[in-house]
Enzyme design. Structure first.
Site, PDB file in Angstrom:
ATOM      1  N   SER A   1      38.874  52.291  33.372  1.00 18.40           N
ATOM      2  CA  SER A   1      37.692  52.834  32.681  1.00 18.40           C
ATOM      3  C   SER A   1      36.477  52.818  33.610  1.00 18.40           C
ATOM      4  O   SER A   1      35.632  53.721  33.556  1.00 18.40           O
ATOM      5  CB  SER A   1      37.416  52.066  31.380  1.00 18.40           C
TER       6      SER A   1
ATOM      7  N   LEU B   1      44.751  40.610  46.592  1.00 18.67           N
ATOM      8  CA  LEU B   1      43.747  40.156  47.562  1.00 18.67           C
ATOM      9  C   LEU B   1      43.679  41.166  48.713  1.00 18.67           C
ATOM     10  O   LEU B   1      44.706  41.636  49.198  1.00 18.67           O
ATOM     11  CB  LEU B   1      44.161  38.786  48.094  1.00 18.67           C
TER      12      LEU B   1
ATOM     13  N   GLU C   1      29.372  47.056  32.623  1.00 22.63           N
ATOM     14  CA  GLU C   1      30.006  47.538  33.859  1.00 22.63           C
ATOM     15  C   GLU C   1      29.830  49.045  34.001  1.00 22.63           C
ATOM     16  O   GLU C   1      29.415  49.549  35.046  1.00 22.63           O
ATOM     17  CB  GLU C   1      31.498  47.178  33.852  1.00 22.63           C
TER      18      GLU C   1
ATOM     19  N   HIS D   1      33.083  41.955  38.995  1.00 22.02           N
ATOM     20  CA  HIS D   1      33.762  40.859  38.294  1.00 22.02           C
ATOM     21  C   HIS D   1      33.090  40.670  36.935  1.00 22.02           C
ATOM     22  O   HIS D   1      31.860  40.672  36.843  1.00 22.02           O
ATOM     23  CB  HIS D   1      33.679  39.563  39.118  1.00 22.02           C
TER      24      HIS D   1
ATOM     25  N   LEU E   1      43.899  44.076  41.565  1.00 26.30           N
ATOM     26  CA  LEU E   1      44.331  42.679  41.396  1.00 26.30           C
ATOM     27  C   LEU E   1      44.903  42.022  42.650  1.00 26.30           C
ATOM     28  O   LEU E   1      45.164  40.829  42.651  1.00 26.30           O
ATOM     29  CB  LEU E   1      45.349  42.588  40.252  1.00 26.30           C
TER      30      LEU E   1
HETATM   31  C1  GRF Z   1      36.843  45.053  34.652  1.00 24.44           C
HETATM   32  O1  GRF Z   1      36.513  44.156  33.656  1.00 24.44           O
HETATM   33  C2  GRF Z   1      36.383  44.542  35.996  1.00 24.44           C
HETATM   34  O2  GRF Z   1      35.291  43.699  35.912  1.00 24.44           O
HETATM   35  C3  GRF Z   1      37.570  43.757  36.465  1.00 24.44           C
HETATM   36  O3  GRF Z   1      38.688  44.464  35.989  1.00 24.44           O
HETATM   37  C4  GRF Z   1      38.348  45.203  34.819  1.00 24.44           C
HETATM   38  C5  GRF Z   1      38.778  46.606  35.033  1.00 24.44           C
HETATM   39  O4  GRF Z   1      38.672  47.373  33.883  1.00 24.44           O
HETATM   40  N1  GRF Z   1      37.506  43.553  37.891  1.00 24.44           N
HETATM   41  P1  GRF Z   1      39.007  48.922  33.957  1.00 24.44           P
HETATM   42  O5  GRF Z   1      40.416  49.051  34.546  1.00 24.44           O
HETATM   43  O6  GRF Z   1      37.989  49.560  34.815  1.00 24.44           O
HETATM   44  O7  GRF Z   1      38.970  49.414  32.541  1.00 24.44           O
END
Ligand code: GRF
Length: 191
Positions: A15, A89, A176, A106, A87
Site C-alpha cells: 500500500s 536485510l 505512512e 518503520h 523484509l
Molecule cells: C508498513 O507498515 C511499513 O512501515 C513496514 O511494512 C509495512 C508495509 O505495508 N515497513 P505495505 O506493504 O506498504 O502496505
C-alpha cells in the site's frame, strides 16, 4: 533534466508502494522506475502492473549474494532505493553501492519497537503491551543494522485506551501514506 530513478523494494501488500507510485506519477524530477520483490506472490507486484511499473523478483540468495541485484539496478540506472515493507536485510555491498541512497519506513517511533523480528502487527502489539500513549512512523536512512540508520522524519499519532493493535496499525498506515512520499521527495532533492 535527467530524472532520479527510484526502485521500490517491497515484500508484501504494497500500500505504501502504491501511495508513492501515485504521488510521483507526473513528477518532473523523480520517476518510480521499478518495483523489486523477494516474494513472487506479493500483492505489490499486481499494484505495480496496474500502474504500468516494471517489476522484478529476486530470490533470497540473489539478495544475499547481491551481484544479480546490483547488476540489475545498474542496468536500469536506479539512483535511489526505497524500502517499503521489505523484509530481508540489505547486504553491506548494496549499502556501499548506494551510500545514503537507501531509505526505509518503520511503523513505530524508533528507537522504540525496532529491530529484528519487529514488523507488522507485532510492532503495534508491543506498543499496546507497553502502555504507550503515542506511536507513529520513522523514516530513516538504511545501514547494515535493522532500523538503525539516520532518522529523516518521525510523525506521531495517539494511542487511546480504546485502541487495539489493528486500530493502531490503521492509524500508523495512514501516517505512512501521507508522509512517506513527501519525505522521499525532499530526500531525493537533496542530491
Ligand atoms: C508498513 O507498515 C511499513 O512501515 C513496514 O511494512 C509495512 C508495509 O505495508 N515497513 P505495505 O506493504 O506498504 O502496505
Amino acid at each position: 533534466m535527467t530524472k532520479s530513478r527510484i526502485a521500490i523494494f517491497a515484500s508484501g501488500g504494497g500500500s505504501n508502494a502504491e501511495a508513492i507510485i501515485k504521488y510521483f506519477q507526473h513528477h518532473n524530477s523523480v520517476e518510480i522506475a521499478a518495483v523489486v520483490s523477494n516474494n513472487p506472490s506479493a500483492l505489490v507486484l499486481e499494484r505495480a502492473k496496474k500502474f504500468g511499473i516494471k517489476s522484478v523478483v529476486f530470490d533470497k540468495n540473489q539478495f544475499r549474494e547481491c551481484d544479480d541485484v546490483l547488476n540489475w539496478l545498474s542496468e536500469n540506472k536506479i539512483t535511489h532505493i526505497v524500502l517499503a515493507g521489505f523484509l530481508l536485510l540489505i547486504p553491506q555491498r548494496l549499502i556501499e553501492a548506494y551510500p545514503d541512497k537507501i531509505i526505509n519506513i518503520h511503523p513505530s517511533l524508533l528507537p522504540k519497537f525496532g529491530g529484528k523480528g519487529m514488523y507488522g502487527l507485532k510492532v503495534h502489539e508491543a506498543v499496546i503491551a507497553a502502555g504507550e500513549k503515542e506511536t507513529g512512523i520513522t523514516i530513516h536512512l538504511v545501514n547494515d543494522h535493522y532500523d538503525e540508520g539516520k532518522i529523516l522524519a518521525q510523525e506521531k499519532c495517539d494511542v487511546l485506551p480504546s485502541d487495539n493493535s489493528k486500530s493502531v496499525a490503521e492509524k500508523v498506515l495512514q501516517l505512512e501514506h501521507r508522509h512517506f512520499p513527501t519525505v522521499i521527495e525532499r530526500w531525493v532533492a537533496r542530491g
